[in-house]
Design an enzyme around this catalytic site. Structure first.
Site, PDB file in Angstrom:
ATOM      1  N   ASP A 167       0.940  -1.107   0.192  1.00  0.00           N
ATOM      2  CA  ASP A 167       0.076  -0.048  -0.006  1.00  0.00           C
ATOM      3  C   ASP A 167       0.843   1.145  -0.048  1.00  0.00           C
ATOM      4  O   ASP A 167       1.819   1.080  -0.517  1.00  0.00           O
ATOM      5  CB  ASP A 167      -0.863   0.001   1.073  1.00  0.00           C
ATOM      6  CG  ASP A 167      -2.261   0.718   0.767  1.00  0.00           C
ATOM      7  OD1 ASP A 167      -2.289   1.787   0.772  1.00  0.00           O
ATOM      8  OD2 ASP A 167      -3.392  -0.364   1.187  1.00  0.00           O
ATOM      9  N   ASP A 186      10.693  -0.201   0.974  1.00  0.00           N
ATOM     10  CA  ASP A 186       9.811   0.848   0.429  1.00  0.00           C
ATOM     11  C   ASP A 186      10.180   0.832  -1.307  1.00  0.00           C
ATOM     12  O   ASP A 186      11.375   1.357  -1.478  1.00  0.00           O
ATOM     13  CB  ASP A 186      10.169   2.310   0.803  1.00  0.00           C
ATOM     14  CG  ASP A 186       9.498   3.513   0.197  1.00  0.00           C
ATOM     15  OD1 ASP A 186       9.288   3.453  -0.861  1.00  0.00           O
ATOM     16  OD2 ASP A 186       9.637   4.604   0.918  1.00  0.00           O
ATOM     17  N   HIS A 200      -3.641   5.695   3.881  1.00  0.00           N
ATOM     18  CA  HIS A 200      -4.479   4.789   3.410  1.00  0.00           C
ATOM     19  C   HIS A 200      -4.063   3.433   3.992  1.00  0.00           C
ATOM     20  O   HIS A 200      -4.738   2.440   4.273  1.00  0.00           O
ATOM     21  CB  HIS A 200      -4.469   4.603   1.734  1.00  0.00           C
ATOM     22  CG  HIS A 200      -5.444   3.679   1.315  1.00  0.00           C
ATOM     23  ND1 HIS A 200      -4.910   2.305   0.854  1.00  0.00           N
ATOM     24  CD2 HIS A 200      -6.690   3.561   0.839  1.00  0.00           C
ATOM     25  CE1 HIS A 200      -5.821   1.640   0.159  1.00  0.00           C
ATOM     26  NE2 HIS A 200      -6.659   2.361   0.413  1.00  0.00           N
ATOM     27  N   ASN A 214      -4.986  -4.603  24.186  1.00  0.00           N
ATOM     28  CA  ASN A 214      -4.129  -3.888  24.748  1.00  0.00           C
ATOM     29  C   ASN A 214      -4.622  -2.487  25.414  1.00  0.00           C
ATOM     30  O   ASN A 214      -3.987  -1.694  25.879  1.00  0.00           O
ATOM     31  CB  ASN A 214      -3.222  -3.523  23.906  1.00  0.00           C
ATOM     32  CG  ASN A 214      -3.356  -2.516  22.653  1.00  0.00           C
ATOM     33  OD1 ASN A 214      -4.470  -2.674  22.400  1.00  0.00           O
ATOM     34  ND2 ASN A 214      -2.463  -1.738  22.012  1.00  0.00           N
ATOM     35  N   ASN A 292     -14.326   0.340  -6.802  1.00  0.00           N
ATOM     36  CA  ASN A 292     -15.107   1.316  -6.268  1.00  0.00           C
ATOM     37  C   ASN A 292     -15.982   2.029  -7.296  1.00  0.00           C
ATOM     38  O   ASN A 292     -16.502   3.096  -6.870  1.00  0.00           O
ATOM     39  CB  ASN A 292     -14.489   2.416  -5.155  1.00  0.00           C
ATOM     40  CG  ASN A 292     -13.756   1.704  -3.969  1.00  0.00           C
ATOM     41  OD1 ASN A 292     -14.194   0.598  -3.693  1.00  0.00           O
ATOM     42  ND2 ASN A 292     -12.846   2.427  -3.465  1.00  0.00           N
ATOM     43  N   ALA A 302      -7.397  -8.021  -8.543  1.00  0.00           N
ATOM     44  CA  ALA A 302      -8.708  -8.833  -7.952  1.00  0.00           C
ATOM     45  C   ALA A 302      -9.188  -9.744  -9.226  1.00  0.00           C
ATOM     46  O   ALA A 302      -9.741 -10.922  -8.998  1.00  0.00           O
ATOM     47  CB  ALA A 302      -9.923  -7.956  -7.720  1.00  0.00           C
ATOM     48  N   ASP A 330     -15.211 -13.085  -5.312  1.00  0.00           N
ATOM     49  CA  ASP A 330     -15.169 -14.249  -4.542  1.00  0.00           C
ATOM     50  C   ASP A 330     -16.121 -13.967  -3.309  1.00  0.00           C
ATOM     51  O   ASP A 330     -16.737 -15.100  -2.932  1.00  0.00           O
ATOM     52  CB  ASP A 330     -13.934 -14.804  -4.345  1.00  0.00           C
ATOM     53  CG  ASP A 330     -13.015 -14.949  -5.917  1.00  0.00           C
ATOM     54  OD1 ASP A 330     -13.600 -15.845  -6.337  1.00  0.00           O
ATOM     55  OD2 ASP A 330     -12.148 -14.320  -6.045  1.00  0.00           O
ATOM     56  N   SER A 354     -11.153  -1.166  -0.332  1.00  0.00           N
ATOM     57  CA  SER A 354     -10.030  -1.217   0.281  1.00  0.00           C
ATOM     58  C   SER A 354     -10.106  -1.538   1.852  1.00  0.00           C
ATOM     59  O   SER A 354      -9.247  -2.369   2.471  1.00  0.00           O
ATOM     60  CB  SER A 354      -9.357   0.213   0.057  1.00  0.00           C
ATOM     61  OG  SER A 354      -8.690   0.479  -0.980  1.00  0.00           O
TER      62      SER A 354
END
Length: 541
Positions: A167, A186, A200, A214, A292, A302, A330, A354
């Site tokens: 991401d 990265d 994001h 926690n 989306n 996907a 799916d 997402s």
């Protein structure tokens, strides 16, 4: 193109840009959510053993007349109060304080089948593993996917699994994430510090595996999973198939069992397909957002084979208006107003496929923790086949096989990895069907069903059955399999198929005839009648 040590792919020509799924519905609320009370662990109530019965349950033998029953009640000085109709059993209250004596007297009567105390019962609170994170009550998604019940079976702590978050990076210092973060990379800046500069990736990571129980912030789907941040998108949320492909290879080679891809592009890429195939072949589950745009467009990865395409639902199990729908979906998961971690040591609400994808990735990690020897295919099957069916019966383009269910997937049910019959296929003649299934407790039977009726059983691998389709009508049918394990839990799967044993028929029509001497000559045209069994359309050729 990334020039670090993990640049596995050389892309020639124009590289398709990936638009992270901030489209339409991914909107962060940058306010800090209102704090709520810490949720206490559910108290398990136990029935009290000292409550005495004050009435008796009596069942008479079959054929006992009403008059006989009335006389027995009068003789024993008991008052009839209620009748359990389906069981032909009566509740009666005796006048005597010692009901045990009345029971003995009733059972001594030849007309009575049995008499027993009408014991009291107490309500029992469900044993749900509820974390003490203060924002847990605001996380409807975890309750919707039955995570608390599933955590009673597995929290992800028995075998730690790495979830790679490909991401915009992850906030490496967030108090609800930092303790679970392992080394990443990265691919945007070509260094080993995948810090999130967008928000994001941090939000996605928290949904999948925030530090749980926690007493801080939110809860993650998998309590025990580690987070591997792999930055493949820049601060604007964009990247390339190359960076994503490199990220996938890096993640697999450094031990990730689950790869979360809350991103996508609208063009198919062989490179990206090869990368996801690489992950799948090495036992890693790949989950990707369906998109989306709110239409039938297919997003990649996907749309790649062996990748779990995840659609979004809301708090009422309805399809999110922005969620793409097509044949690559799916499963589905909550993706509307989902609360999670955010950059700047904050928390925020977000919407989009997402957000739905990391719920699925967290579940995959839980299954791997419970079953470390399972393949990616087995985990995928468990997630799909144990989901809660929504929309049209069976798999559909809006919800896939259904909204994921953590408790059902961890409930030790058999896993079906292959069924030889494809959906919407055409069958004729003698057909051999085969199934591949596994289960930790052992499989005791595989039942093969035709339109709901069992026509074959097999108890040893390879699980096969033979069906003669000529014995059935030429039309649409449902073929199903039901796998049962040693603890009598089952998993079922259905396919639609069309039987087509129709044979073209011929007929001749004499159009004209004339004599030539002693011979009679006729001209004949031959026709074939052909019918499509699926549409029932006919044609003469």
């Amino acid at each position: 193109m990334a020039k670090g040590r993990y640049s596995y792919f050389k892309i020639v020509g124009i590289v398709s840009l990936i638009t992270v799924l901030l489209l339409l519905s991914f909107i962060f609320s940058l306010r800090r959510p209102k704090e709520i009370e810490i949720t206490k662990e559910s108290k398990i109530l136990k029935p009290k053993k000292d409550i005495k019965a004050d009435s008796i349950l009596v069942k008479f033998k079959a054929g006992t007349k009403s008059k006989t029953k009335e006389n027995i009640f009068k003789e024993e000085k008991v008052e009839e109060t209620k009748k359990i109709r389906k069981l032909a059993t009566y509740e009666v209250k005796p006048e005597k304080e010692d009901i045990s004596k009345t029971i003995k007297e009733l059972e001594a009567n030849n007309a009575v089948e049995y008499a027993e105390p009408n014991y009291k019962v107490s309500a029992l609170a469900a044993s749900l593993r509820t974390p003490n994170d203060p924002l847990f009550n605001s996380q409807y998604g975890l309750r919707k996917i039955s995570a608390p019940a599933g955590w009673d079976k597995e929290t992800g702590s028995s075998n730690a699994v790495k979830i790679a978050i490909l991401d915009t990076g992850v906030d490496l210092g967030h108090p609800d994430l930092a303790g679970k973060i392992v080394s990443g990379y990265d691919f945007i800046n070509n260094d080993s510090s995948p810090q999130d500069d967008n928000g994001h990736g941090t939000h996605v990571a928290g949904i999948a595996a925030a530090i749980t129980n926690n007493a801080v912030g939110v809860s993650g789907t998998s309590w025990g999973a580690n987070i591997m941040p792999v930055k493949v998108l820049n601060r604007k949320g964009s990247g390339s198939y190359q960076s994503v492909s490199n990220g996938i290879i890096f993640a697999v080679d450094t031990g990730a069992r689950v790869i979360n891809l809350s991103l996508g592009g609208y063009t198919f890429s062989r490179t990206l397909q090869n990368a996801t195939d690489y992950a799948y072949s090495r036992g890693a589950v790949v989950a990707a957002a369906a998109g989306n745009a709110g239409n039938r467009s297919v997003l990649y990865p996907a749309g790649n084979r062996n990748v779990l395409g995840v659609a979004a639902t809301d708090s009422n199990d309805r399809r999110a208006s922005f969620s793409n729908y097509n044949g690559t979906v799916d499963v589905s998961a909550p993706g509307v107003s989902v609360l999670s971690t955010y950059i700047g040591l904050r928390y925020a609400y977000g919407s989009g496929t997402s957000m739905a994808t990391p719920f699925t990735s967290g579940l995959a990690a839980l299954i791997f923790s419970q079953n470390p020897g399972w393949s990616a295919g087995q985990v995928n099957s468990s997630i799909m086949l144990q989901s809660d069916d929504l929309g049209a019966a069976g798999r559909d383009d809006f919800y896939g096989y259904g909204r994921i269910n953590v408790n059902a997937s961890l409930n030790k049910r058999p896993s079906i990895s292959r069924f030889s019959l494809r959906n919407n296929s055409f069958l004729r003649g003698r057909k051999v069907l085969s199934v591949s299934a596994t289960d930790g407790t052992g499989i005791i039977n595989v039942a093969f069903l035709f339109d709901g009726r069992t026509f074959a059983n097999d108890s040893s691998p390879p699980y096969t059955a033979v069906i003669n389709t000529r014995s059935y009508s030429n039309k649409r049918h449902t073929f199903s399999i039901r796998v049962t394990n040693a603890i009598n839990r089952t998993t079922s799967l259905s396919r639609i198929a069309y039987i087509d044993n129709y044979r073209p028929r011929t007929f001749a029509k004499r159009s004209s005839a004339r004599r030539r001497g002693r011979r009679r000559i006729a001209r004949v045209r031959v026709y074939w009648k052909v019918r499509d069994p699926a549409t029932r359309n006919r044609a003469i050729v």
